[in-house]
Write a protein that holds these residues in place. Sequence first.
Motif, PDB file in Angstrom:
ATOM      1  N   LEU A   1       4.577  11.226  11.297  1.00 39.55           N
ATOM      2  CA  LEU A   1       4.418  10.199  12.321  1.00 39.55           C
ATOM      3  C   LEU A   1       5.707  10.006  13.112  1.00 39.55           C
ATOM      4  N   LYS A   2       6.842  10.015  12.424  1.00 41.05           N
ATOM      5  CA  LYS A   2       8.125   9.876  13.120  1.00 41.05           C
ATOM      6  C   LYS A   2       8.387  11.071  14.030  1.00 41.05           C
ATOM      7  N   ARG A   3       8.070  12.274  13.549  1.00 37.93           N
ATOM      8  CA  ARG A   3       8.248  13.466  14.398  1.00 37.93           C
ATOM      9  C   ARG A   3       7.336  13.393  15.619  1.00 37.93           C
ATOM     10  N   HIS A   4       6.134  12.866  15.425  1.00 43.16           N
ATOM     11  CA  HIS A   4       5.212  12.732  16.558  1.00 43.16           C
ATOM     12  C   HIS A   4       5.814  11.835  17.633  1.00 43.16           C
TER      13      HIS A   4
ATOM     14  N   GLU B   1      -5.044   8.523  17.974  1.00 35.11           N
ATOM     15  CA  GLU B   1      -4.099   9.643  17.927  1.00 35.11           C
ATOM     16  C   GLU B   1      -3.178   9.525  16.721  1.00 35.11           C
ATOM     17  N   LEU B   2      -2.723   8.312  16.429  1.00 33.56           N
ATOM     18  CA  LEU B   2      -1.854   8.113  15.273  1.00 33.56           C
ATOM     19  C   LEU B   2      -2.593   8.431  13.971  1.00 33.56           C
ATOM     20  N   GLU B   3      -3.845   8.013  13.887  1.00 34.44           N
ATOM     21  CA  GLU B   3      -4.621   8.295  12.678  1.00 34.44           C
ATOM     22  C   GLU B   3      -4.861   9.794  12.519  1.00 34.44           C
ATOM     23  N   GLN B   4      -5.049  10.480  13.641  1.00 35.79           N
ATOM     24  CA  GLN B   4      -5.245  11.927  13.562  1.00 35.79           C
ATOM     25  C   GLN B   4      -3.994  12.612  13.024  1.00 35.79           C
ATOM     26  N   VAL B   5      -2.831  12.195  13.510  1.00 34.42           N
ATOM     27  CA  VAL B   5      -1.568  12.768  13.017  1.00 34.42           C
ATOM     28  C   VAL B   5      -1.416  12.497  11.530  1.00 34.42           C
TER      29      VAL B   5
ATOM     30  N   SER C   1       5.573  12.422   3.357  1.00 32.27           N
ATOM     31  CA  SER C   1       5.180  13.491   4.276  1.00 32.27           C
ATOM     32  C   SER C   1       4.453  12.931   5.496  1.00 32.27           C
ATOM     33  N   ILE C   2       3.554  11.965   5.264  1.00 29.04           N
ATOM     34  CA  ILE C   2       2.807  11.373   6.375  1.00 29.04           C
ATOM     35  C   ILE C   2       3.733  10.582   7.286  1.00 29.04           C
TER      36      ILE C   2
ATOM     37  N   LEU D   1      -0.903   3.771   6.920  1.00 26.90           N
ATOM     38  CA  LEU D   1       0.429   4.202   7.348  1.00 26.90           C
ATOM     39  C   LEU D   1       0.492   4.341   8.865  1.00 26.90           C
ATOM     40  N   ALA D   2      -0.573   4.873   9.464  1.00 25.13           N
ATOM     41  CA  ALA D   2      -0.603   5.012  10.927  1.00 25.13           C
ATOM     42  C   ALA D   2      -0.574   3.655  11.605  1.00 25.13           C
ATOM     43  N   ALA D   3      -1.175   2.640  10.972  1.00 21.87           N
ATOM     44  CA  ALA D   3      -1.226   1.300  11.569  1.00 21.87           C
ATOM     45  C   ALA D   3       0.166   0.688  11.712  1.00 21.87           C
TER      46      ALA D   3
END
Length: 259
Positions: free
Chosen positions: A92-95, A56-60, A87-88, A43-45
């Motif tokens: 990510l969008k909020r980040h 950083e994206l993977e951490q979020v 939820s994930i 999902l982070a990818a």
Amino acid sequence: MSSAERKARTAELLARARECPPGERADLLDEVIVLNIPVARTLAARYRNRGQSSDELEQVACLALTRAVQSFDPERGDDLLVFAVPSILGELKRHFRSAAWAVRPPRRIQEIRPRVVAAEEELAQQLGRPPTPEELADELGCPAAEVEEALACGDLAHAASLDEPVAATGSPLGELLPTVDPGFEQSEAVAMLGPACRGLKARDRRILRMRFYEQRTQQEIADELGVTQVQVSRLLQRIFTDLRRAVGGGGPGGRPRAA
């Protein structure tokens, strides 16, 4: 491990966690998190190459997965990902809304920009040309001004390096930015204060020269003139007042200049 195997193993671990003591439950939930980390990374990818590092994206995403696992209620279903994936993605969008902009536009513009980009691609295929902001606004049902602002904020997530060469000239961007030469301000000050200083008495000009050109202290000036330091301080204040009045349009001492 295939998706089906991961889903089955996750459901099994969650079922066991519901029936065991708190200490053992925490260990089982940790195993669930580790088991589903590949999903979080996938999902982070989706958000790569948007100004944020993959780490950083993977951490979020992994933190969002952890919170989802800890708050998941198996009684509402046995598929964790049905609950965790939204939820994930939401995290990510909020980040990106909070941290991924070098210059942050208003939230409504951040939210509308992905829709503008998608509509722009779709309309470009239909029309055979880039759509206008008005056509995009009609497609999305929003004001054209917001569409234009969303299009203009496309580069705000990436700060350009001042050392980056500009294609047209080959010169670094920093060398092409306008600068203010300190000499201009000094020339303006001289042009304004010159006539005002010439209107001062000879003693006042001498005091200014000793104070600001020779960098003497007030006590040194007092010794030179045979007065006290307090008197020099008062003289300087009076000279400054005369200069302000002269620069403002009146002569020294508040007397209007002759036309």
